[in-house]
Structures are given as C-alpha cells and as structure tokens.
Design a protein around this motif. Structure first.
Motif, PDB file in Angstrom:
ATOM      1  N   ASP A  16       0.873  -1.106  -0.093  1.00  0.00           N
ATOM      2  CA  ASP A  16      -0.050   0.141   0.106  1.00  0.00           C
ATOM      3  C   ASP A  16       0.743   1.177   0.129  1.00  0.00           C
ATOM      4  OD1 ASP A  16       0.710   0.494   2.822  1.00  0.00           O
ATOM      5  OD2 ASP A  16      -0.879  -0.229   3.381  1.00  0.00           O
ATOM      6  N   ASP A  18       1.515   3.681   2.139  1.00  0.00           N
ATOM      7  CA  ASP A  18       2.557   3.846   3.366  1.00  0.00           C
ATOM      8  C   ASP A  18       3.558   3.072   3.230  1.00  0.00           C
ATOM      9  OD1 ASP A  18       0.561   5.693   4.596  1.00  0.00           O
ATOM     10  OD2 ASP A  18      -0.537   4.111   5.323  1.00  0.00           O
ATOM     11  N   GLU A  19       3.643   1.511   2.839  1.00  0.00           N
ATOM     12  CA  GLU A  19       4.695   0.804   2.580  1.00  0.00           C
ATOM     13  C   GLU A  19       5.543   1.249   1.513  1.00  0.00           C
ATOM     14  OE1 GLU A  19       2.641  -3.247   4.281  1.00  0.00           O
ATOM     15  OE2 GLU A  19       2.170  -2.521   2.122  1.00  0.00           O
ATOM     16  N   ALA A  21       5.772   4.301   0.490  1.00  0.00           N
ATOM     17  CA  ALA A  21       6.510   5.505   1.092  1.00  0.00           C
ATOM     18  C   ALA A  21       7.611   5.386   1.849  1.00  0.00           C
ATOM     19  CB  ALA A  21       5.575   6.448   1.595  1.00  0.00           C
ATOM     20  N   GLU A  22       7.404   4.193   2.741  1.00  0.00           N
ATOM     21  CA  GLU A  22       8.612   3.899   3.541  1.00  0.00           C
ATOM     22  C   GLU A  22       9.959   3.435   3.048  1.00  0.00           C
ATOM     23  OE1 GLU A  22       9.422   0.580   7.157  1.00  0.00           O
ATOM     24  OE2 GLU A  22       7.365   1.329   6.894  1.00  0.00           O
ATOM     25  N   SER A  27       7.424  10.854   1.455  1.00  0.00           N
ATOM     26  CA  SER A  27       6.131  11.218   2.194  1.00  0.00           C
ATOM     27  C   SER A  27       4.838  10.295   1.539  1.00  0.00           C
ATOM     28  CB  SER A  27       5.432  12.630   2.344  1.00  0.00           C
ATOM     29  OG  SER A  27       5.346  13.155   0.978  1.00  0.00           O
ATOM     30  N   ARG A  28       3.950  10.011   2.344  1.00  0.00           N
ATOM     31  CA  ARG A  28       2.787   9.385   1.510  1.00  0.00           C
ATOM     32  C   ARG A  28       2.290  10.019   0.353  1.00  0.00           C
ATOM     33  NH1 ARG A  28      -2.616   7.769   1.668  1.00  0.00           N
ATOM     34  NH2 ARG A  28      -3.119   5.885   2.036  1.00  0.00           N
ATOM     35  N   TYR A  32       2.031   8.754  -3.573  1.00  0.00           N
ATOM     36  CA  TYR A  32       0.659   8.891  -4.323  1.00  0.00           C
ATOM     37  C   TYR A  32       1.002   9.647  -5.497  1.00  0.00           C
ATOM     38  CZ  TYR A  32      -4.003  10.030  -5.408  1.00  0.00           C
ATOM     39  OH  TYR A  32      -5.206  10.470  -6.324  1.00  0.00           O
ATOM     40  N   GLN A  48      -7.975   1.305  -2.489  1.00  0.00           N
ATOM     41  CA  GLN A  48      -6.737   1.721  -2.124  1.00  0.00           C
ATOM     42  C   GLN A  48      -5.658   1.389  -3.207  1.00  0.00           C
ATOM     43  OE1 GLN A  48      -5.710  -1.204   1.278  1.00  0.00           O
ATOM     44  NE2 GLN A  48      -5.167   0.691   2.244  1.00  0.00           N
TER      45      GLN A  48
END
Length: 65
Positions: A16, A18-19, A21-22, A27-28, A32, A48
């Motif tokens: 997803d 968040d993952e 971005a990490e 940043s998220r 995106y 999602q």
C-alpha cells in the motif's frame, strides 16, 4: 502489512502507499504523486492504491514504466 495476490499459478506481493513511501523514504503524498503521474505503475484495489513489489523494486533500480 503486504498483501499477497494469487495470480494464475503465481503469487505477487502488493504494497500500500504507506509501505511504498517507507521503502522510497518519501512522504505518503509523494508516493501517491508518483502513482498518479504514472511514474510508478499502481492499481486500485478496494479503493486503496497498491503497487506490486516487483514494480517497486524495478522503480528503485531505475526501470521505466
């Protein structure tokens, strides 16, 4: 937590935003933007934004979509 997709005799891991971005250390919102612009191919799954792990690894190594 990564999701596992079962596709015709194979498995694929979906991440997803968040993952993603990490992994990219952004940043998220930036993750995106990469997806929305097409720089990073993604899919909408139940509303999602998801990215195949293989696609993300290729993106990290400079592959074009």
């Amino acid at each position: 937590m990564p999701y596992i997709a079962y596709l015709l005799n194979s498995r694929a891991t979906l991440l997803d935003l968040d993952e993603v971005a990490e992994v990219l250390n952004v940043s998220r919102k930036t993750a995106y933007r990469y997806c929305k612009s097409g720089k990073l191919p993604s899919y909408s799954v139940s509303g999602q934004v998801m990215v195949f792990e293989e696609t993300l690894l290729a993106f990290l190594h400079g592959a074009k979509p």
